[in-house]
Design an enzyme around this catalytic site. Structure first.
Site, short mmCIF file in Angstrom:
data_model
loop_
_atom_site.label_atom_id
_atom_site.label_comp_id
_atom_site.label_asym_id
_atom_site.label_seq_id
_atom_site.Cartn_x
_atom_site.Cartn_y
_atom_site.Cartn_z
CD GLU A 1 10.57 -0.51 -0.35
OE1 GLU A 1 11.19 0.22 -1.16
OE2 GLU A 1 10.48 -0.24 0.86
CG ASP B 1 5.05 0.95 0.24
OD1 ASP B 1 6.12 1.02 0.88
OD2 ASP B 1 4.83 1.59 -0.80
CE LYS C 1 11.72 1.84 3.78
NZ LYS C 1 10.78 1.77 2.63
CG ASP D 1 10.87 2.99 -5.39
OD1 ASP D 1 10.37 4.14 -5.34
OD2 ASP D 1 10.70 2.15 -4.49
P1 ADP Z 1 8.20 6.94 -0.49
O1 ADP Z 1 8.47 5.68 -1.22
O2 ADP Z 1 9.45 7.72 -0.18
O3 ADP Z 1 7.35 6.73 0.72
P2 ADP Z 1 6.22 7.84 -2.46
O4 ADP Z 1 6.37 6.75 -3.41
O5 ADP Z 1 4.93 7.93 -1.73
O6 ADP Z 1 7.41 7.94 -1.43
O7 ADP Z 1 6.46 9.21 -3.27
C1 ADP Z 1 6.28 10.46 -2.71
C2 ADP Z 1 6.70 11.51 -3.70
O8 ADP Z 1 5.90 11.42 -4.88
C3 ADP Z 1 6.51 12.92 -3.15
O9 ADP Z 1 7.65 13.71 -3.47
C4 ADP Z 1 5.27 13.40 -3.89
O10 ADP Z 1 5.23 14.81 -4.02
C5 ADP Z 1 5.45 12.72 -5.23
N1 ADP Z 1 4.19 12.68 -5.98
C6 ADP Z 1 3.01 12.15 -5.58
N2 ADP Z 1 2.06 12.34 -6.52
C7 ADP Z 1 2.65 13.02 -7.55
C8 ADP Z 1 2.18 13.53 -8.81
N3 ADP Z 1 0.93 13.41 -9.19
N4 ADP Z 1 3.08 14.17 -9.60
C9 ADP Z 1 4.37 14.32 -9.20
N5 ADP Z 1 4.85 13.87 -8.04
C10 ADP Z 1 4.01 13.22 -7.20
MG MG Z 2 8.30 3.72 -1.74
#
Ligand code: ADP
Ligand code: MG
Length: 615
Positions: A185, A23, A86, A207
């Site tokens: 995705e 991913d 990205k 998402d």
């Molecule tokens: P991307 O798809 O953009 O790479 P992610 O799916 O990894 O991103 O999501 C990242 C976001 O999720 C960040 O804003 C992070 O702070 C939030 N996040 C991660 N864990 C938690 C949690 N336990 N509670 C709330 N938000 C969270």
């Molecule tokens: Mg993502």
């Protein structure tokens, strides 16, 4: 080459080390693999962290740092540390999206690609930066397996266009990975939940990541996921929740012009607080000497307007897909920010059902990619390996002006399907020619004609009203069928072709090379043709208005409009798309007040008791 003419990606009998699913996220990236029959995310450091922050730092002394350490360096070295790369993938420097993004120093260079001027030498492209992230993941996986990892399935957003997909693939290759497939995705998330095992169904994938929101409506038909619609907001995500907290804290501190370093520190504290609030009803936030307890209730209220923005986008996506929330068979949560309880509640309410969320929303996409990688490489699953065949060249349709609209991009794995809605160009048009083409070039004469047929019997309507859906379906044996259906009457016409028939490997290769060699020129051809179509439409319209409402013309107006018409007609014969565009614009300008009078008259006649249809 297999006997049916499709390029085979690999020989399933010759295993090539381990295959992984990746991913490649905007905020975080993950690598996963099927181990003893189960997909698992691999840790990306020596601890148990599965998320590799998608941040790449180029050090002054040379050398590249990727992940959590790079993220720590971002505040101090903003131009040498690339975050959210990205967002730049497959985009040109002139792209408005690119210009909007950030503080980077762009370097000049050949071609239409973004180049970041970073410390330690040569400028780097987004493909190279993403390549570093992929290389770091590959290395982690190799140390986990103590063996080579050379094949990967990499996920991309469903809305990624051809250039963005190609860039992702190139990044994989640069990292020394054979990209078995790019997987959408949302489809990966559906695979992780095993939804492909069902016979059919329609699913929403919600998402919410760090900086982006995506909604996709997927339809499963006979084991193939089709993306029915996508929507999103490229500037909405968990990071905005952090900013909402930070703003309130700044207010409480009475700080109206905070320093950049305080803002950076505060945002980091806000992110921690937000994540902790997922499990605790209240959390103490500390920054400098300031201490403040944040209650979940307050946090929920602060982010409510942000969450509601996703609802608008979701409703539109449902509408575009032609389904209601009640007709869905499931809703899947993806992205770290869907951990926030208020988000979960909102999604449940919006779709009228509990969303599927028991697979970690951070990991679900990578896990699905691992499942796909396993399907494509595991020799015990020979039957399913059949899915490896791909379409060697894009399949598309001729549209107005002799341009090819691609419906199924090359390298799509078969079976696959795609559909697009077309409309009529002329008033009262009762037939539509469907011309099916194969190739990568923009102009019809540079692609290979596969088939032509005509859909007739469209009821006469004003131009642009009829809706004809043209559907391409390629079955597991590589047979393409094309169906055109007029939506109001349901009349339809279809044809079956075998797209690869008669093409040798060399021909496929040559067509691909041509498309690269002629890329610039093709863009120009496309622009000119599009402008010509627009010119034709405008001329038709102008002739109609002049004919029907000549009485409303004022002194000298006819001559001016006719001169402008003549100019559009002349330039449309030439090759200068800008000139055509300007001439169209000039015609719009000189006829503006005449058109206004035509409209006003129409409105006053409606008011006088006539029906709208008369106009
Ligand atoms: P991307 O798809 O953009 O790479 P992610 O799916 O990894 O991103 O999501 C990242 C976001 O999720 C960040 O804003 C992070 O702070 C939030 N996040 C991660 N864990 C938690 C949690 N336990 N509670 C709330 N938000 C969270
Ligand atoms: Mg993502």
């Amino acid at each position: 080459m297999s006997k049916n003419g499709y390029l085979q990606i690999h020989d399933p009998l010759k295993p090539k080390g381990y295959a992984v699913g990746i991913d490649l996220g905007t905020t975080n990236s993950l690598v996963a693999s099927v181990i003893q029959g189960k997909p698992r995310c691999l840790s990306v450091d020596d601890g148990d962290a599965m998320l590799l922050p998608s941040v790449v730092h180029y050090a002054k002394e040379g050398g590249v740092v990727v992940g959590a350490r790079a993220r720590k360096l971002a505040a101090e070295h903003p131009t040498d540390t690339i975050i959210s790369v990205k967002r730049f993938m497959g985009r040109s420097p002139e792209d408005p999206e690119t210009r909007k993004l950030g503080h980077y120093q762009f370097a000049d260079g050949p071609g239409r690609v973004v180049r970041f001027q970073v410390a330690g030498g040569q400028p780097v492209t987004p493909i190279e930066v993403s390549g570093e992230i992929l290389r770091a993941l590959k290395r982690r996986a190799e140390s986990h397996f103590a063996g080579k990892v050379e094949q990967a399935v990499i996920t991309v957003p469903a809305y990624f266009d051809d250039a963005q997909r190609q860039a992702t693939k190139d990044a994989g290759r640069l990292a020394g990975l054979e990209v078995l497939r790019l997987l959408n995705e949302p489809t990966a998330a559906a695979l992780a939940y095993g939804l492909d095992k069902g016979s059919q169904g329609t699913f929403a994938v919600y998402d919410l990541g760090g900086g982006t929101f995506d909604i996709s409506i997927l339809k499963l038909v006979e084991g193939i996921f089709e993306v029915k619609s996508t929507g999103g907001d490229s500037a909405l995500g968990g990071d905005d929740f952090d900013r909402a907290i930070a703003q309130r804290v700044l207010q409480a501190m009475g700080e109206s012009s905070p320093s950049p370093s305080l803002v950076a520190e505060l945002l980091a504290a806000a992110r921690k607080t937000k994540e902790a609030l997922t499990d605790a009803p209240e959390v103490e936030l500390g920054v400098g000497s300031h201490r403040q307890v944040i209650r979940r209730e307050d946090f929920d209220a602060w982010i409510q307007p942000l969450i509601q923005k996703t609802g608008i986008v979701c409703r539109r996506a449902l509408k575009d897909a032609g389904v209601t929330a009640a007709e869905l068979d499931g809703v899947i949560l993806v992205g770290g920010a869907t951990r926030v309880p208020a988000v979960r509640r909102y999604v449940a309410e919006l779709f009228g059902r509990e969303p599927l969320g028991d697979i970690d929303p951070d990991q679900v996409v990578a896990l699905g990619a691992a499942v796909q990688a396993d399907l494509l490489t595991n020799t015990d699953r020979q039957d399913e390996v059949l899915l490896l065949d791909v379409i060697p060249l894009s399949l598309g349709l001729e549209t107005m002006g002799g341009i090819v609209e691609k419906l199924i991009p090359r390298n799509s794995t078969i079976p696959t399907a795609a559909a697009q809605v077309f409309t009529t160009f002329k008033d009262g048009q009762t037939g539509l020619d469907v011309h099916v083409l194969q190739g990568e070039r923009e102009a019809v004469e540079d692609c290979r004609s596969l088939a032509r047929f005509r859909l007739s019997g469209i009821p006469p309507m004003a131009a642009g009203i009829a809706r004809v859906e043209v559907r391409f379906q390629v079955d597991a044996d590589g047979i393409l069928s094309v169906t055109a259906q007029e939506q109001s009457t349901g009349i339809s016409q279809s044809i079956t072709v075998k797209p690869s028939h008669g093409l040798t490997d060399e021909e496929v290769e040559r067509m691909l090379l041509d498309s690269i060699d002629y890329a610039e020129q093709d863009i120009q051809i496309r622009q000119v043709r599009e402008q010509r179509v627009e010119a034709e439409r405008v001329l038709m319209d102008a002739a109609k208005q002049l004919g029907e409402h000549g009485g409303l013309l004022q002194d000298g107006e006819r001559a001016a409009i006719e001169a402008a018409i003549e100019r559009v007609r002349e330039l449309a014969k030439g090759e200068d798309s800008h000139a055509i565009k300007e001439a169209i614009h000039a015609l719009d300008e000189v006829s503006r007040s005449f058109v206004e009078r035509v409209m006003n008259q129409a409105i006053s006649q409606v008011v006088a008791g006539h029906s709208v249809e008369e106009y």
